[in-house]
Enzyme design. Structure first.
Site, PDB file in Angstrom:
ATOM      1  N   ALA A 178       0.843  -1.191   0.000  1.00 30.76           N
ATOM      2  CA  ALA A 178       0.000   0.000   0.000  1.00 30.76           C
ATOM      3  C   ALA A 178       0.871   1.231   0.000  1.00 30.76           C
ATOM      4  O   ALA A 178       2.044   1.184   0.370  1.00 30.76           O
ATOM      5  CB  ALA A 178      -0.926   0.004   1.216  1.00 30.76           C
TER       6      ALA A 178
ATOM      7  N   THR B 123       0.482   5.933  -0.592  1.00 35.12           N
ATOM      8  CA  THR B 123      -0.404   7.090  -0.524  1.00 35.12           C
ATOM      9  C   THR B 123      -1.469   7.036  -1.609  1.00 35.12           C
ATOM     10  O   THR B 123      -2.533   7.619  -1.474  1.00 35.12           O
ATOM     11  CB  THR B 123       0.407   8.388  -0.671  1.00 35.12           C
ATOM     12  OG1 THR B 123       1.182   8.320  -1.880  1.00 35.12           O
ATOM     13  CG2 THR B 123       1.350   8.572   0.509  1.00 35.12           C
ATOM     14  N   TYR B 124      -1.172   6.339  -2.716  1.00 34.96           N
ATOM     15  CA  TYR B 124      -2.099   6.259  -3.835  1.00 34.96           C
ATOM     16  C   TYR B 124      -3.231   5.269  -3.582  1.00 34.96           C
ATOM     17  O   TYR B 124      -4.323   5.405  -4.113  1.00 34.96           O
ATOM     18  CB  TYR B 124      -1.343   5.820  -5.093  1.00 34.96           C
ATOM     19  CG  TYR B 124      -0.545   4.552  -4.876  1.00 34.96           C
ATOM     20  CD1 TYR B 124      -1.148   3.304  -4.929  1.00 34.96           C
ATOM     21  CD2 TYR B 124       0.807   4.618  -4.561  1.00 34.96           C
ATOM     22  CE1 TYR B 124      -0.434   2.152  -4.691  1.00 34.96           C
ATOM     23  CE2 TYR B 124       1.534   3.471  -4.323  1.00 34.96           C
ATOM     24  CZ  TYR B 124       0.917   2.237  -4.396  1.00 34.96           C
ATOM     25  OH  TYR B 124       1.630   1.100  -4.153  1.00 34.96           O
ATOM     26  N   GLY B 125      -2.974   4.215  -2.814  1.00 33.85           N
ATOM     27  CA  GLY B 125      -3.947   3.147  -2.636  1.00 33.85           C
ATOM     28  C   GLY B 125      -3.262   1.826  -2.363  1.00 33.85           C
ATOM     29  O   GLY B 125      -2.281   1.770  -1.620  1.00 33.85           O
ATOM     30  N   LYS B 126      -3.744   0.758  -2.996  1.00 29.53           N
ATOM     31  CA  LYS B 126      -3.240  -0.588  -2.732  1.00 29.53           C
ATOM     32  C   LYS B 126      -2.939  -1.319  -4.031  1.00 29.53           C
ATOM     33  O   LYS B 126      -3.530  -1.034  -5.069  1.00 29.53           O
ATOM     34  CB  LYS B 126      -4.268  -1.370  -1.915  1.00 29.53           C
ATOM     35  CG  LYS B 126      -4.487  -0.827  -0.520  1.00 29.53           C
ATOM     36  CD  LYS B 126      -5.718  -1.414   0.144  1.00 29.53           C
ATOM     37  CE  LYS B 126      -7.002  -0.759  -0.338  1.00 29.53           C
ATOM     38  NZ  LYS B 126      -8.188  -1.166   0.432  1.00 29.53           N
ATOM     39  N   VAL B 127      -2.009  -2.288  -3.959  1.00 28.13           N
ATOM     40  CA  VAL B 127      -1.616  -3.069  -5.128  1.00 28.13           C
ATOM     41  C   VAL B 127      -1.806  -4.549  -4.825  1.00 28.13           C
ATOM     42  O   VAL B 127      -1.446  -5.022  -3.746  1.00 28.13           O
ATOM     43  CB  VAL B 127      -0.151  -2.805  -5.528  1.00 28.13           C
ATOM     44  CG1 VAL B 127       0.233  -3.643  -6.739  1.00 28.13           C
ATOM     45  CG2 VAL B 127       0.060  -1.327  -5.833  1.00 28.13           C
TER      46      VAL B 127
ATOM     47  N   LYS C 134      -3.507  -2.016  -9.423  1.00 24.34           N
ATOM     48  CA  LYS C 134      -3.432  -0.883  -8.495  1.00 24.34           C
ATOM     49  C   LYS C 134      -4.838  -0.318  -8.299  1.00 24.34           C
ATOM     50  O   LYS C 134      -5.478   0.115  -9.254  1.00 24.34           O
ATOM     51  CB  LYS C 134      -2.506   0.198  -9.034  1.00 24.34           C
ATOM     52  CG  LYS C 134      -2.415   1.422  -8.138  1.00 24.34           C
ATOM     53  CD  LYS C 134      -1.592   2.541  -8.773  1.00 24.34           C
ATOM     54  CE  LYS C 134      -0.124   2.233  -8.753  1.00 24.34           C
ATOM     55  NZ  LYS C 134       0.692   3.415  -9.155  1.00 24.34           N
TER      56      LYS C 134
ATOM     57  N   ASP D 115       9.654  11.056  -9.418  1.00 19.26           N
ATOM     58  CA  ASP D 115       9.649  10.217  -8.214  1.00 19.26           C
ATOM     59  C   ASP D 115      10.433   8.928  -8.443  1.00 19.26           C
ATOM     60  O   ASP D 115       9.993   7.844  -8.061  1.00 19.26           O
ATOM     61  CB  ASP D 115       8.219   9.887  -7.777  1.00 19.26           C
ATOM     62  CG  ASP D 115       8.149   9.385  -6.336  1.00 19.26           C
ATOM     63  OD1 ASP D 115       9.105   9.646  -5.577  1.00 19.26           O
ATOM     64  OD2 ASP D 115       7.148   8.743  -5.969  1.00 19.26           O
TER      65      ASP D 115
END
Length: 472
Positions: free
Chosen positions: A67, A69-73, A125, A237
């Site tokens: 996981a 900051t964007y979400g979960k994988v 994602k 990034d």
């Protein structure tokens, strides 16, 4: 003539003689119109929802990966053997495929196909919904109502860019799904990333990464960055956790959530994102508050990654000064991170960085760095036990203070380091005696549809308990 009569409307009576009955004029009937219910978006959306494939219809979730900051994988495999992805044709249309020109001729080809492709494995994602809820806001049945405010800027950027880019050193998106106000991006699956590989070589015992592997990985990163920059995109990034490697040793740059076009921005770069690049890989011009910057920030990050591959630990491991939540418009001066850089590269001056005095944080820099530090990169390089002079030269070119003379990705591809033996290969793992362990998957946390949050699995860098002093 009656005002309701329209001679251009086929539904109206078109002959004056037909508008009488028993000699008495009649009022024309209005045209047949669809009801308002049919014209509204609701029924159309409902029909689209009925035919739209769900994520669980198309993919079998194997487990949860991580996981951020964007979400979960999640790791998944196709239920259709990859033959019926709804957006596959969309992903293959209008792609940009430059950047694999003559310079790639120097890369040794291998015949190994990725096992991920053979087995149709994918990384899905799931983006966090940009939402908020009010505990006092409920429907008539007492159920809590969640208000969605839209799709995150990061998700929009990554979707729009990934659909237009096609390069073997950039992670490929193969599907995009919208379900229950959640967005799922489906990528080709890579079994490894550089953070995982570095940790394998540094724990529990130090096992230096072979020169051939470092050279092959670095060249492929630069090839992917060159492709992005030629298409007017900088990543913003780059770090080991965002550099994927397939089981056949092919490097894939991932996570374009902070990437941005720089040829014709609608607003200034600083206005859109005041803080970019993870702190350990952030270029000095950004640390000094640059409002306008160039793709050279990506090359500084590549230099930091190369140094980390060489030494198995971050070269500039500073502590980030956090933004004051009461004053989010103000970005704090990153004294500690600059301290780590100065200790290795020496104190920058107007001689080796003529425009340093123009940066907003220069006065703060002068105040905190009144003492002059000598350049120490050569000593650092010898201390970690590396001997290639050309590798050191490339590292120096990447970690150049002045962004205007920092080496470009295109020029770095033909640096002498890549011309000397051993020659690099598109299989970075070629000749290795060991096999890297597969990515850890949490099979008990594979509910991709729920909105539960996983913790303690962020992939932004090293955790404190994963780092230690290298044995001298």
């Amino acid at each position: 003539m009656n005002s309701g009569y329209n001679p251009g409307n086929a539904n109206h009576i078109t002959s004056h003689s037909n508008r009488t009955k028993n000699g008495v004029p009649t009022i024309p009937q209005p045209a047949l119109m669809a009801s308002n219910a049919i014209l509204t978006i609701g029924p159309y959306k409902h029909r689209k929802d009925l035919i739209r494939e769900s994520v669980l219809t198309k993919y079998q979730i194997i487990g949860y990966i991580a996981a951020g900051t964007y979400g979960k994988v999640y790791k998944a495999k196709s239920k259709t053997n990859g033959n019926s992805n709804s957006n596959s044709a969309l992903m293959n249309d209008n792609v940009i495929s430059i950047g694999n020109g003559q310079k790639e001729a120097g890369l040794q080809k291998t015949n190994n196909e990725s096992m991920e492709d053979k087995n149709q494995l994918f990384a899905i994602k799931k983006f966090k919904s940009d939402n908020h809820s009010n505990k006092n806001n409920h429907d008539i049945n007492g159920n809590e109502v969640i208000h969605y405010t839209g799709i995150s800027q990061s998700a929009i950027r990554e979707m729009s860019l990934c659909r237009e880019l096609s390069n073997k050193n950039i992670t490929k998106v193969v599907d995009i799904l919208l379900e229950n106000k959640s967005i799922y991006m489906v990528f080709e699956y890579c079994e490894h990333d550089l953070l995982q590989i570095i940790q394998y070589h540094s724990h529990p015992d130090v096992k230096p990464i072979p020169d051939f592997t470092i050279k092959s990985i670095t060249w492929q990163i630069l090839n992917g960055v060159t492709f992005l920059h030629k298409n007017w995109i900088f990543h913003r990034d780059l770090k080991p956790a965002n550099i994927m490697v397939s089981s056949s040793g092919v490097v894939k740059i991932g996570d374009l959530g902070l990437a941005r076009k720089f040829n014709n921005p609608l607003q200034s770069l600083y206005t859109g994102d005041k803080v970019v690049v993870t702190i350990w890989y952030r270029a000095p011009e950004l640390l000094l508050g640059a409002r306008h910057y160039t793709p050279s920030i990506d090359l500084w990050a590549v230099g930091c990654i190369l140094a980390e591959l060489l030494s198995l630990r971050p070269i500039f491991k500073g502590e980030e000064a956090k933004i004051d939540m009461n004053n989010k418009k103000s970005v704090p001066f990153q004294k500690n991170q600059l301290q780590k850089i100065v200790e290795v590269l020496g104190t920058p001056t107007t001689k080796n960085w003529p425009t340093i005095t123009k940066y907003p944080e220069y006065s703060a820099f002068q105040q905190h760095f009144s003492n002059t530090y000598p350049p120490n990169l050569i000593s650092w390089y010898k201390l970690i036990g590396r001997t290639s002079k050309q590798c050191l030269n490339l590292l120096r070119c990447l970690l150049e203070y002045d962004p205007t003379i920092r080496i470009t990705a295109d020029d770095a591809l033909t640096h002498a380091f890549f011309l000397e033996l051993p020659k690099m290969s598109e299989n970075s793992f070629e000749g290795l005696s060991q096999k890297y362990p597969k990515r850890r998957i949490y099979t008990h946390e594979n509910d991709i549809v729920s909105n539960s949050q996983h913790v303690n699995n962020k992939r932004h860098g090293y955790d404190d308990n994963m780092t230690r002093k290298r044995q001298r």
